[in-house]
Design a protein around this motif. Structure first.
Motif, PDB file in Angstrom:
ATOM      1  N   LYS A   1       0.814  -1.216   0.000  1.00 27.55           N
ATOM      2  CA  LYS A   1       0.000   0.000   0.000  1.00 27.55           C
ATOM      3  C   LYS A   1       0.851   1.271   0.000  1.00 27.55           C
ATOM      4  N   ASP A   2       2.153   1.119  -0.026  1.00 21.63           N
ATOM      5  CA  ASP A   2       3.078   2.250   0.075  1.00 21.63           C
ATOM      6  C   ASP A   2       3.214   2.951  -1.275  1.00 21.63           C
ATOM      7  N   ALA A   3       2.778   4.201  -1.348  1.00 22.59           N
ATOM      8  CA  ALA A   3       2.836   4.960  -2.601  1.00 22.59           C
ATOM      9  C   ALA A   3       4.272   5.269  -3.029  1.00 22.59           C
ATOM     10  N   LEU A   4       5.217   5.194  -2.107  1.00 20.19           N
ATOM     11  CA  LEU A   4       6.612   5.502  -2.431  1.00 20.19           C
ATOM     12  C   LEU A   4       7.463   4.251  -2.628  1.00 20.19           C
ATOM     13  N   LYS A   5       6.829   3.094  -2.624  1.00 19.30           N
ATOM     14  CA  LYS A   5       7.582   1.840  -2.647  1.00 19.30           C
ATOM     15  C   LYS A   5       8.549   1.761  -3.831  1.00 19.30           C
ATOM     16  N   HIS A   6       8.123   2.240  -4.995  1.00 23.02           N
ATOM     17  CA  HIS A   6       8.962   2.076  -6.187  1.00 23.02           C
ATOM     18  C   HIS A   6      10.256   2.874  -6.106  1.00 23.02           C
ATOM     19  N   TYR A   7      10.330   3.864  -5.218  1.00 20.32           N
ATOM     20  CA  TYR A   7      11.574   4.634  -5.105  1.00 20.32           C
ATOM     21  C   TYR A   7      12.696   3.802  -4.502  1.00 20.32           C
ATOM     22  N   GLN A   8      12.361   2.760  -3.766  1.00 24.44           N
ATOM     23  CA  GLN A   8      13.408   1.908  -3.207  1.00 24.44           C
ATOM     24  C   GLN A   8      14.278   1.311  -4.308  1.00 24.44           C
ATOM     25  N   GLU A   9      13.667   1.042  -5.449  1.00 27.35           N
ATOM     26  CA  GLU A   9      14.422   0.456  -6.567  1.00 27.35           C
ATOM     27  C   GLU A   9      15.274   1.486  -7.299  1.00 27.35           C
ATOM     28  N   GLN A  10      15.156   2.751  -6.900  1.00 28.88           N
ATOM     29  CA  GLN A  10      15.945   3.798  -7.552  1.00 28.88           C
ATOM     30  C   GLN A  10      17.231   4.113  -6.797  1.00 28.88           C
ATOM     31  N   PHE A  11      17.550   3.269  -5.792  1.00 28.79           N
ATOM     32  CA  PHE A  11      18.775   3.455  -5.021  1.00 28.79           C
ATOM     33  C   PHE A  11      19.659   2.215  -5.121  1.00 28.79           C
ATOM     34  N   ILE A  12      20.952   2.415  -4.917  1.00 25.94           N
ATOM     35  CA  ILE A  12      21.928   1.327  -4.929  1.00 25.94           C
ATOM     36  C   ILE A  12      22.244   0.953  -3.484  1.00 25.94           C
ATOM     37  N   PHE A  13      22.020  -0.302  -3.133  1.00 22.71           N
ATOM     38  CA  PHE A  13      22.247  -0.798  -1.776  1.00 22.71           C
ATOM     39  C   PHE A  13      23.546  -1.598  -1.703  1.00 22.71           C
ATOM     40  N   PRO A  14      24.351  -1.400  -0.679  1.00 26.76           N
ATOM     41  CA  PRO A  14      25.454  -2.324  -0.427  1.00 26.76           C
ATOM     42  C   PRO A  14      24.893  -3.718  -0.120  1.00 26.76           C
TER      43      PRO A  14
END
Length: 424
Positions: free
Chosen positions: A16-29
């Motif tokens: 239900k998180d409207a911002l969920k897709h932004y997580q895929e726009q970052f690079i994680f170690p």
């Protein structure tokens, strides 16, 4: 909402998180070949994937245009900072003319104190919070020493009450009234780096100015994290770094705010070429004629390679909007708080969250006092993919940044934390 400490519930929140897709726009170690749970955006934000394109654009323009990139690049370098005015003003609640980007945070605070710390006669004291970030403490000490005062006399710290972790607003206001006509400047961190406490910027600003002082804010942990209305709150000046919640890269450029009421004043300032009248800058005139607005506090040629990743982040913030960001921030921070309390019930240790419980007094951070635990628990978390930080004596700071943290991250953290304690 009634929270549940289950993976299924956390995944439902994520769906239900409207911002969920932004997580895929970052690079994680990665740790153990698995993407980390990243809780240190209050020290250094993750790299947005779009950042590289912004840097490559500058590098390509440099390669193909060399010096002509100042005027003929797609984003000409000579006015690169002007692209920040509109989006950054929305992030901090300012007029576009009131913000600029230059240098780094403590450098900018020193430069702004040239204008706004003008001790004279008995009005020479600075009020700050107890346990301010060390860089601010060193800055205050060097500034008052430069003006010929002793730090122990000129710097007034607002202290926490015995047995309390946070500073009460009434104590801030009382101290301002007590110092009274000896007060030259109030300069406080908008969000305390250690506890995560959010200060009432509007109320404190009004009180300091009523006492005849200038009021500024170090917004290192506030910009991109809390709702700011610097113009409407009548703040005199502020500065912030861009590499924490704003994800611009290590040690990157700093933002500045100077209220429009000071734009036509005769305040002293340290001048440089890039703050000179833009239309006449290349006439090489001998007398400084400042650009109108905050850009008139610019000094040096722009560090465009530093500004490029910041521009990438600022434009992402413009897409998201602070209201949406803050809504998720409050919800995911509350869920993390719930998870901590649930795990606390299952283990023998006692967790004390020293960040205020009132959402109005906290942002994207929970500082947790791990009574009965030591550095070994922090080391366990790090080795198992939870990137957090440790503050003496045994506090971990957790920043569930809404742009790239998920609710399932909060659940997984709780399970790793429990194993770390029970496995002792």
């Amino acid at each position: 909402m009634t929270f549940q400490n289950t993976r299924e519930f956390a995944r439902e929140l994520d769906s239900k998180d409207a911002l969920k897709h932004y997580q895929e726009q970052f690079i994680f170690p990665k740790v153990n070949d698995k993407r980390v749970i990243y809780f240190t955006g209050n020290s250094l934000g993750l790299q947005p994937k779009r950042t590289k394109a912004y840097i490559d654009e500058v590098m390509n323009d440099w390669a193909e245009l060399a010096v002509e990139g100042h005027f003929y690049a797609e984003k000409p370098w000579w006015d690169y900072q002007e692209r920040f005015a509109e989006p950054l003003s929305k992030i901090v609640g300012a007029l576009p003319s009131e913000v600029t980007v230059m240098n780094t945070l403590t450098v900018n605070l020193h430069l702004l104190m040239v204008s706004f710390y003008q001790p004279k006669g008995k009005r020479y004291k600075i009020i700050c919070e107890e346990k301010a970030f060390p860089s601010d403490q060193y800055m205050f000490q060097s500034q008052v020493n430069f003006h010929g005062y002793k730090a122990e006399d000129a710097i007034v710290e607002i202290k926490r009450r015995e047995g309390e972790h946070n500073i009460r607003l009434e104590d801030v206001l009382a101290k301002i009234e007590e110092v009274g006509d000896e007060l030259a400047l109030v300069l406080i961190g908008g969000v305390n780096y250690y506890t995560g406490q959010v200060f009432d910027i509007k109320t404190i600003t009004a009180a300091g100015q009523k006492a005849g002082a200038k009021v500024g804010w170090d917004l290192a942990h506030a910009a991109g994290n809390i709702k700011l209305e610097l113009h409407d709150w009548n703040v005199d000046f502020a500065a912030w770094c861009s590499y924490k919640y704003m994800n611009s890269g290590p040690g990157n450029a700093s933002g500045c705010f100077v209220h429009e009421k000071h734009h036509n004043s005769d305040l002293p300032r340290f001048a440089g070429w890039w703050g000179h009248n833009k239309e006449r800058r290349f006439k090489m005139e001998p007398t400084f004629d400042p650009v109108h607005g905050a850009d008139g506090w610019q000094i040096s040629n722009l560090p465009v390679l530093s500004l490029a990743p910041y521009l990438a982040s600022v434009e992402m913030f413009a897409e998201v909007g602070m209201d949406a960001l803050i809504a998720k921030r409050d919800h995911i921070t509350s869920y993390l708080e719930f998870i901590l309390h649930e795990i606390d019930k299952e283990v023998e240790s006692t967790f004390e969250i020293i960040t205020p419980t009132n959402p109005e007094e906290r942002a994207s951070q929970l500082s947790v006092f791990l009574h009965g635990e030591g550095r070994a628990l922090f080391d366990y978390l790090m080795k198992n993919g939870v990137i957090t930080d440790w503050r003496e004596p045994n506090v971990i700071r957790l920043a569930p940044v809404p742009l790239y943290c998920s609710y399932e991250d909060m659940y997984d953290f709780g399970q790793i934390l429990k194993k770390g304690i029970l496995g002792k």
